[in-house]
Motif scaffolding. Structure first.
Motif, PDB file in Angstrom:
ATOM      1  N   VAL A  10      -7.344 -11.782  -0.651  1.00 60.18           N
ATOM      2  CA  VAL A  10      -8.171 -11.677  -1.853  1.00 60.18           C
ATOM      3  C   VAL A  10      -9.558 -12.279  -1.614  1.00 60.18           C
ATOM      4  CG1 VAL A  10      -8.398 -12.521  -4.224  1.00 60.18           C
ATOM      5  CG2 VAL A  10      -6.234 -11.564  -3.447  1.00 60.18           C
ATOM      6  N   LEU A  11      -9.622 -13.322  -0.804  1.00 56.05           N
ATOM      7  CA  LEU A  11     -10.913 -13.954  -0.514  1.00 56.05           C
ATOM      8  C   LEU A  11     -11.748 -13.153   0.477  1.00 56.05           C
ATOM      9  CD1 LEU A  11     -10.053 -17.763  -0.334  1.00 56.05           C
ATOM     10  CD2 LEU A  11     -11.185 -16.514  -2.164  1.00 56.05           C
ATOM     11  N   GLY A  12     -11.192 -12.093   1.041  1.00 62.75           N
ATOM     12  CA  GLY A  12     -12.007 -11.218   1.868  1.00 62.75           C
ATOM     13  C   GLY A  12     -11.534 -11.004   3.291  1.00 62.75           C
ATOM     14  N   ASP A  13     -10.462 -11.636   3.709  1.00 63.66           N
ATOM     15  CA  ASP A  13      -9.983 -11.466   5.078  1.00 63.66           C
ATOM     16  C   ASP A  13      -8.934 -10.357   5.125  1.00 63.66           C
ATOM     17  OD1 ASP A  13      -9.840 -11.869   7.757  1.00 63.66           O
ATOM     18  OD2 ASP A  13      -8.656 -13.695   7.661  1.00 63.66           O
ATOM     19  N   LYS A  14      -9.422  -9.129   4.888  1.00 57.35           N
ATOM     20  CA  LYS A  14      -8.540  -7.968   4.903  1.00 57.35           C
ATOM     21  C   LYS A  14      -8.665  -7.299   6.252  1.00 57.35           C
ATOM     22  CE  LYS A  14      -9.210  -7.204   0.037  1.00 57.35           C
ATOM     23  NZ  LYS A  14      -9.957  -6.485  -0.945  1.00 57.35           N
ATOM     24  N   LEU A  34      -0.441 -17.950   0.895  1.00 55.49           N
ATOM     25  CA  LEU A  34      -1.665 -18.131   1.684  1.00 55.49           C
ATOM     26  C   LEU A  34      -2.185 -16.812   2.231  1.00 55.49           C
ATOM     27  CD1 LEU A  34      -0.830 -21.430   3.557  1.00 55.49           C
ATOM     28  CD2 LEU A  34      -2.660 -21.073   1.901  1.00 55.49           C
ATOM     29  N   GLY A  35      -1.292 -15.921   2.622  1.00 56.37           N
ATOM     30  CA  GLY A  35      -1.729 -14.609   3.091  1.00 56.37           C
ATOM     31  C   GLY A  35      -2.403 -13.806   1.997  1.00 56.37           C
ATOM     32  N   ALA A  80     -11.094 -18.042   3.656  1.00 57.62           N
ATOM     33  CA  ALA A  80     -10.185 -16.899   3.763  1.00 57.62           C
ATOM     34  C   ALA A  80      -9.522 -16.871   5.128  1.00 57.62           C
ATOM     35  CB  ALA A  80     -10.949 -15.600   3.519  1.00 57.62           C
ATOM     36  N   ARG A  81     -10.297 -17.118   6.175  1.00 57.00           N
ATOM     37  CA  ARG A  81      -9.727 -17.100   7.527  1.00 57.00           C
ATOM     38  C   ARG A  81      -8.729 -18.235   7.721  1.00 57.00           C
ATOM     39  NH1 ARG A  81     -10.564 -14.146  12.238  1.00 57.00           N
ATOM     40  NH2 ARG A  81     -10.942 -12.630  10.598  1.00 57.00           N
ATOM     41  N   ILE A  82      -9.024 -19.418   7.172  1.00 59.12           N
ATOM     42  CA  ILE A  82      -8.110 -20.552   7.283  1.00 59.12           C
ATOM     43  C   ILE A  82      -6.805 -20.249   6.562  1.00 59.12           C
ATOM     44  CG2 ILE A  82      -7.756 -22.949   6.553  1.00 59.12           C
ATOM     45  CD1 ILE A  82     -10.774 -23.361   7.154  1.00 59.12           C
ATOM     46  N   CYS A  83      -6.873 -19.672   5.372  1.00 58.63           N
ATOM     47  CA  CYS A  83      -5.663 -19.311   4.631  1.00 58.63           C
ATOM     48  C   CYS A  83      -4.841 -18.287   5.403  1.00 58.63           C
ATOM     49  CB  CYS A  83      -6.021 -18.768   3.249  1.00 58.63           C
ATOM     50  SG  CYS A  83      -6.594 -20.013   2.100  1.00 58.63           S
ATOM     51  N   THR A  84      -5.503 -17.321   6.016  1.00 64.92           N
ATOM     52  CA  THR A  84      -4.801 -16.301   6.777  1.00 64.92           C
ATOM     53  C   THR A  84      -4.118 -16.904   7.997  1.00 64.92           C
ATOM     54  OG1 THR A  84      -6.359 -14.622   6.041  1.00 64.92           O
ATOM     55  CG2 THR A  84      -5.088 -14.128   8.013  1.00 64.92           C
ATOM     56  N   ILE A  85      -4.811 -17.756   8.719  1.00 66.92           N
ATOM     57  CA  ILE A  85      -4.212 -18.391   9.899  1.00 66.92           C
ATOM     58  C   ILE A  85      -3.024 -19.245   9.497  1.00 66.92           C
ATOM     59  CG2 ILE A  85      -4.634 -20.117  11.701  1.00 66.92           C
ATOM     60  CD1 ILE A  85      -7.501 -18.974  11.873  1.00 66.92           C
ATOM     61  N   LEU A  86      -3.168 -20.019   8.430  1.00 72.86           N
ATOM     62  CA  LEU A  86      -2.034 -20.828   7.961  1.00 72.86           C
ATOM     63  C   LEU A  86      -0.874 -19.948   7.507  1.00 72.86           C
ATOM     64  CD1 LEU A  86      -3.763 -23.731   6.021  1.00 72.86           C
ATOM     65  CD2 LEU A  86      -2.445 -23.871   8.138  1.00 72.86           C
ATOM     66  N   ARG A 111     -15.351  -8.062  -0.620  1.00 76.82           N
ATOM     67  CA  ARG A 111     -15.940  -9.386  -0.492  1.00 76.82           C
ATOM     68  C   ARG A 111     -16.159  -9.703   0.983  1.00 76.82           C
ATOM     69  NH1 ARG A 111     -12.766 -13.544  -4.455  1.00 76.82           N
ATOM     70  NH2 ARG A 111     -13.149 -12.433  -6.375  1.00 76.82           N
ATOM     71  N   PRO A 112     -17.236 -10.402   1.284  1.00 77.69           N
ATOM     72  CA  PRO A 112     -17.415 -10.830   2.679  1.00 77.69           C
ATOM     73  C   PRO A 112     -16.392 -11.912   3.024  1.00 77.69           C
ATOM     74  CG  PRO A 112     -19.147 -11.718   1.299  1.00 77.69           C
ATOM     75  CD  PRO A 112     -18.345 -10.779   0.446  1.00 77.69           C
TER      76      PRO A 112
END
Length: 80
Positions: free
Chosen positions: A50-54, A44-45, A15-21, A9-10
């Motif tokens: 899953v939303l694409g921020d791998k 959140l990670g 996704a980036r906000i969830c990763t930062i949090l 997924r792009p």
């Protein structure tokens, strides 16, 4: 020329906000309520991954678990 199809997924802003949090909650878990913030950071990670921020989402999830463990150990050491 080869035609490559990706199934990943792009990355989205959510996704980036969830990763930062997730990373922020991992740091907070060391000092304040390891169980609550460690679990929230883990979720959140995973959501970020899953939303694409791998792979940063998975790193945030792992950092949250480590932060929760370190926070619990510090809490146990301060009580004794």
């Amino acid at each position: 020329m080869a035609n490559y199809h990706t199934t990943a997924r792009p990355r989205t802003n959510a996704a980036r906000i969830c990763t930062i949090l997730g990373f922020v909650f991992a740091a907070i878990a060391v000092f304040i309520s390891p169980l609550l913030f460690g679990l929230a950071g883990l979720v959140l990670g995973i959501v970020g991954a899953v939303l694409g921020d791998k792979p940063l989402g998975w790193y945030a999830a792992a950092a949250s678990v480590v932060g929760a463990v370190v926070g619990a150990l510090l809490f146990a050491a301060l009580i004794n």
